[in-house]
Write a protein that holds these residues in place. Structure first.
Motif, PDB file in Angstrom:
ATOM      1  N   GLY A  69     -22.514  26.288 -42.190  1.00 30.05           N
ATOM      2  CA  GLY A  69     -21.168  25.572 -42.377  1.00 30.05           C
ATOM      3  C   GLY A  69     -20.438  25.422 -41.446  1.00 30.05           C
ATOM      4  N   HIS A  70     -20.820  25.652 -40.255  1.00 24.80           N
ATOM      5  CA  HIS A  70     -20.072  25.586 -39.018  1.00 24.80           C
ATOM      6  C   HIS A  70     -20.502  24.507 -38.158  1.00 24.80           C
ATOM      7  CE1 HIS A  70     -16.936  27.463 -36.703  1.00 24.80           C
ATOM      8  NE2 HIS A  70     -17.746  27.225 -35.516  1.00 24.80           N
ATOM      9  N   GLN A  71     -20.231  23.121 -38.417  1.00 23.33           N
ATOM     10  CA  GLN A  71     -20.688  22.016 -37.900  1.00 23.33           C
ATOM     11  C   GLN A  71     -20.211  21.864 -36.492  1.00 23.33           C
ATOM     12  OE1 GLN A  71     -20.263  18.446 -40.269  1.00 23.33           O
ATOM     13  NE2 GLN A  71     -21.693  17.490 -38.807  1.00 23.33           N
ATOM     14  N   ARG A  72     -21.020  22.165 -35.660  1.00 20.75           N
ATOM     15  CA  ARG A  72     -20.775  21.865 -34.074  1.00 20.75           C
ATOM     16  C   ARG A  72     -21.872  21.120 -33.517  1.00 20.75           C
ATOM     17  NH1 ARG A  72     -16.633  23.108 -35.723  1.00 20.75           N
ATOM     18  NH2 ARG A  72     -15.239  24.829 -35.242  1.00 20.75           N
ATOM     19  N   SER A  73     -21.601  19.960 -32.664  1.00 20.80           N
ATOM     20  CA  SER A  73     -22.517  18.938 -32.180  1.00 20.80           C
ATOM     21  C   SER A  73     -23.419  19.463 -31.080  1.00 20.80           C
ATOM     22  CB  SER A  73     -21.925  17.745 -32.069  1.00 20.80           C
ATOM     23  OG  SER A  73     -21.110  18.030 -30.714  1.00 20.80           O
ATOM     24  N   THR A  74     -24.215  19.265 -30.624  1.00 19.41           N
ATOM     25  CA  THR A  74     -25.282  19.628 -29.539  1.00 19.41           C
ATOM     26  C   THR A  74     -24.252  19.099 -28.289  1.00 19.41           C
ATOM     27  OG1 THR A  74     -27.440  19.087 -30.459  1.00 19.41           O
ATOM     28  CG2 THR A  74     -27.493  19.132 -28.059  1.00 19.41           C
ATOM     29  N   PRO A  75     -23.449  17.799 -27.997  1.00 22.64           N
ATOM     30  CA  PRO A  75     -22.795  17.690 -26.903  1.00 22.64           C
ATOM     31  C   PRO A  75     -21.545  18.685 -26.771  1.00 22.64           C
ATOM     32  CG  PRO A  75     -23.229  15.644 -28.046  1.00 22.64           C
ATOM     33  CD  PRO A  75     -23.890  16.533 -29.035  1.00 22.64           C
ATOM     34  N   THR A  76     -21.182  19.084 -27.821  1.00 26.90           N
ATOM     35  CA  THR A  76     -20.055  20.394 -27.967  1.00 26.90           C
ATOM     36  C   THR A  76     -20.640  21.652 -27.417  1.00 26.90           C
ATOM     37  OG1 THR A  76     -18.523  19.279 -29.700  1.00 26.90           O
ATOM     38  CG2 THR A  76     -18.446  21.883 -29.308  1.00 26.90           C
ATOM     39  N   LEU A  77     -21.818  22.053 -27.811  1.00 25.98           N
ATOM     40  CA  LEU A  77     -22.476  23.097 -27.265  1.00 25.98           C
ATOM     41  C   LEU A  77     -22.593  23.019 -25.781  1.00 25.98           C
ATOM     42  CD1 LEU A  77     -24.833  24.271 -30.170  1.00 25.98           C
ATOM     43  CD2 LEU A  77     -22.640  25.237 -29.669  1.00 25.98           C
ATOM     44  N   ARG A  78     -23.213  21.999 -25.290  1.00 27.40           N
ATOM     45  CA  ARG A  78     -23.699  21.773 -23.813  1.00 27.40           C
ATOM     46  C   ARG A  78     -22.064  21.654 -23.211  1.00 27.40           C
ATOM     47  NH1 ARG A  78     -27.641  17.296 -25.242  1.00 27.40           N
ATOM     48  NH2 ARG A  78     -29.481  18.456 -25.144  1.00 27.40           N
ATOM     49  N   ALA A  79     -20.946  21.352 -23.723  1.00 29.10           N
ATOM     50  CA  ALA A  79     -19.732  21.337 -22.786  1.00 29.10           C
ATOM     51  C   ALA A  79     -19.387  22.719 -22.971  1.00 29.10           C
ATOM     52  CB  ALA A  79     -18.790  20.379 -23.755  1.00 29.10           C
TER      53      ALA A  79
END
Length: 84
Positions: A29-39
């Motif tokens: 339930g902790h939605q974080r996108s792949t681009p966010t993780l890469r950033a």
């Protein structure tokens, strides 16, 4: 301060891709996108404290393992001037 390279190292030690970590975060339930993780990993963005807590738990590390070490050398506190 947060160190994105330490996040990347912890993720890799767990054998997870950025996509897989994003999917695991979504699963709790902790939605974080792949681009966010890469950033985060490249230092372009900083995660929030609650993000750090969840990441640390998922990667089996302490939050402090994702942070830069504090530099408490006297030179840092005196702007490089040494008292003699």
């Amino acid at each position: 301060m947060f160190d994105g390279t330490k996040l990347k190292q912890a993720r890799q030690r767990k054998g997870l891709s950025v996509f897989a970590l994003a999917a695991e975060l979504y699963g709790v339930g902790h939605q974080r996108s792949t681009p966010t993780l890469r950033a985060w990993e490249t230092g372009k963005r900083q995660p929030r404290v609650n993000d750090l807590a969840i990441l640390a738990k998922m990667l089996d590390v302490d939050i402090s393992d994702l942070m830069e070490p504090a530099d408490d050398t006297p030179a840092q506190h005196n702007n490089g001037v040494h008292a003699e």
